[in-house]
Design an enzyme around this catalytic site. Sequence first.
Site, PDB file in Angstrom:
ATOM      1  N   LYS A   1      -2.474   3.504  -4.229  1.00 16.00           N
ATOM      2  CA  LYS A   1      -2.321   3.384  -5.685  1.00 16.00           C
ATOM      3  C   LYS A   1      -3.619   3.724  -6.421  1.00 16.00           C
ATOM      4  CE  LYS A   1      -0.872  -0.910  -5.824  1.00 16.00           C
ATOM      5  NZ  LYS A   1      -0.964  -1.246  -4.394  1.00 16.00           N
TER       6      LYS A   1
ATOM      7  N   ARG B   1       2.781  -7.557 -10.853  1.00 14.66           N
ATOM      8  CA  ARG B   1       2.767  -7.772  -9.417  1.00 14.66           C
ATOM      9  C   ARG B   1       3.764  -8.848  -9.013  1.00 14.66           C
ATOM     10  NH1 ARG B   1      -2.476  -5.801  -7.568  1.00 14.66           N
ATOM     11  NH2 ARG B   1      -2.767  -6.148  -5.344  1.00 14.66           N
TER      12      ARG B   1
ATOM     13  N   ARG C   1     -11.482   1.804   4.737  1.00 16.48           N
ATOM     14  CA  ARG C   1     -11.985   2.336   3.462  1.00 16.48           C
ATOM     15  C   ARG C   1     -13.319   1.731   3.049  1.00 16.48           C
ATOM     16  NH1 ARG C   1      -7.198   0.260  -0.696  1.00 16.48           N
ATOM     17  NH2 ARG C   1      -7.766  -1.934  -0.687  1.00 16.48           N
TER      18      ARG C   1
ATOM     19  N   ARG D   1     -14.790  -3.429   0.297  1.00 14.70           N
ATOM     20  CA  ARG D   1     -14.322  -4.504  -0.571  1.00 14.70           C
ATOM     21  C   ARG D   1     -14.328  -5.811   0.220  1.00 14.70           C
ATOM     22  NH1 ARG D   1      -8.915  -2.788  -3.742  1.00 14.70           N
ATOM     23  NH2 ARG D   1      -8.414  -4.912  -3.127  1.00 14.70           N
TER      24      ARG D   1
ATOM     25  N   ARG E   1      -2.351 -10.639   1.733  1.00  8.15           N
ATOM     26  CA  ARG E   1      -1.985  -9.721   0.635  1.00  8.15           C
ATOM     27  C   ARG E   1      -0.637  -9.063   0.905  1.00  8.15           C
ATOM     28  NH1 ARG E   1      -7.278  -6.387   0.766  1.00  8.15           N
ATOM     29  NH2 ARG E   1      -6.295  -5.006  -0.736  1.00  8.15           N
TER      30      ARG E   1
HETATM   31  P1  AMP Z   1      -6.051  -4.621  -5.811  1.00  7.45           P
HETATM   32  O1  AMP Z   1      -7.351  -4.021  -6.204  1.00  7.45           O
HETATM   33  O2  AMP Z   1      -4.891  -4.121  -6.622  1.00  7.45           O
HETATM   34  O3  AMP Z   1      -5.789  -4.552  -4.329  1.00  7.45           O
HETATM   35  O4  AMP Z   1      -6.149  -6.199  -6.164  1.00  7.45           O
HETATM   36  C1  AMP Z   1      -7.109  -7.031  -5.523  1.00  7.45           C
HETATM   37  C2  AMP Z   1      -6.792  -8.503  -5.777  1.00  7.45           C
HETATM   38  O5  AMP Z   1      -6.864  -8.795  -7.191  1.00  7.45           O
HETATM   39  C3  AMP Z   1      -5.407  -8.969  -5.362  1.00  7.45           C
HETATM   40  O6  AMP Z   1      -5.314  -9.253  -3.964  1.00  7.45           O
HETATM   41  C4  AMP Z   1      -5.252 -10.215  -6.222  1.00  7.45           C
HETATM   42  O7  AMP Z   1      -6.036 -11.281  -5.720  1.00  7.45           O
HETATM   43  C5  AMP Z   1      -5.883  -9.777  -7.543  1.00  7.45           C
HETATM   44  N1  AMP Z   1      -4.885  -9.127  -8.438  1.00  7.45           N
HETATM   45  C6  AMP Z   1      -4.761  -7.799  -8.699  1.00  7.45           C
HETATM   46  N2  AMP Z   1      -3.743  -7.546  -9.549  1.00  7.45           N
HETATM   47  C7  AMP Z   1      -3.187  -8.754  -9.816  1.00  7.45           C
HETATM   48  C8  AMP Z   1      -2.076  -9.187 -10.618  1.00  7.45           C
HETATM   49  N3  AMP Z   1      -1.307  -8.318 -11.305  1.00  7.45           N
HETATM   50  N4  AMP Z   1      -1.802 -10.502 -10.656  1.00  7.45           N
HETATM   51  C9  AMP Z   1      -2.535 -11.401  -9.991  1.00  7.45           C
HETATM   52  N5  AMP Z   1      -3.585 -11.075  -9.207  1.00  7.45           N
HETATM   53  C10 AMP Z   1      -3.924  -9.773  -9.110  1.00  7.45           C
END
Ligand code: AMP
Length: 222
Positions: A17, A92, A134, A168, A179
């Site tokens: 994404k 989400r 990554r 990360r 996750r």
């Molecule tokens: P990502 O960068 O999209 O993989 O998001 C990393 C982390 O941020 C996730 O594992 C959640 O802990 C938090 N996060 C991202 N988007 C959301 C969302 N829409 N709602 C709640 N937590 C989020």
Amino acid sequence: MAKHNRIVLLGPPGSGKGTQGALLAKAMGVHAISAGDLLRAEVKTGSELGQEISACINAGHLVSTDLIVRLMVQAFLSPENAKGFISDGFPRSIEQAEIFEQIQQQPEFKNKKVDLALLIDVPDSYILDRILGRFQCTNCGTFYHDKFKPTQIAGTCDVCGGKEFAKRADDTEETVVSRLRIYREATAPLIPYYEKQGLLVRVDGTGSIDAVSERIKEIVGY
Ligand code: AMP
């Protein structure tokens, strides 16, 4: 072919994404708004809120719906995103989608409603490999991958020449398991949700970054 301007990207962690959102944003001339990046930016400030967010992210849990809805809606309505946007990582959960749906009924969202939910489909067997390999340039933020997208010169960022890289904090095997579980339980129900609204399109997320990007651009009309 109809062009889409306001796109929600769906897909499991590691489906691409972030990478595909950035490429598509460039092609469309809009910004990719990443929920995770907005949260990580708050973490970087070191604020009390940032510390709470960091604990959530590192445990692989979702942050509070109120917070993420506020951050994302503010970004969607910001003048720099008036032409359109790509939402990466929001909504989400069904709860977030329903609240967002109500917000989109308000006058500020006139002619600014989401017009496509694009699901990047990848088999489970891809996910762990993609996430654990990554890494990112700490200077310019460009993402790389040990196997799929190494730097051209070892240890040097292709884009800015930076020499420092980081992974990360939540890209560990333990956190990925959590996750993925949250994705299946909370996020995957958005697939039938957007399907019912006639907004869902699936794209095959396997293959090279360029091949997936071409498929996506064709669907979106760019
Ligand atoms: P990502 O960068 O999209 O993989 O998001 C990393 C982390 O941020 C996730 O594992 C959640 O802990 C938090 N996060 C991202 N988007 C959301 C969302 N829409 N709602 C709640 N937590 C989020």
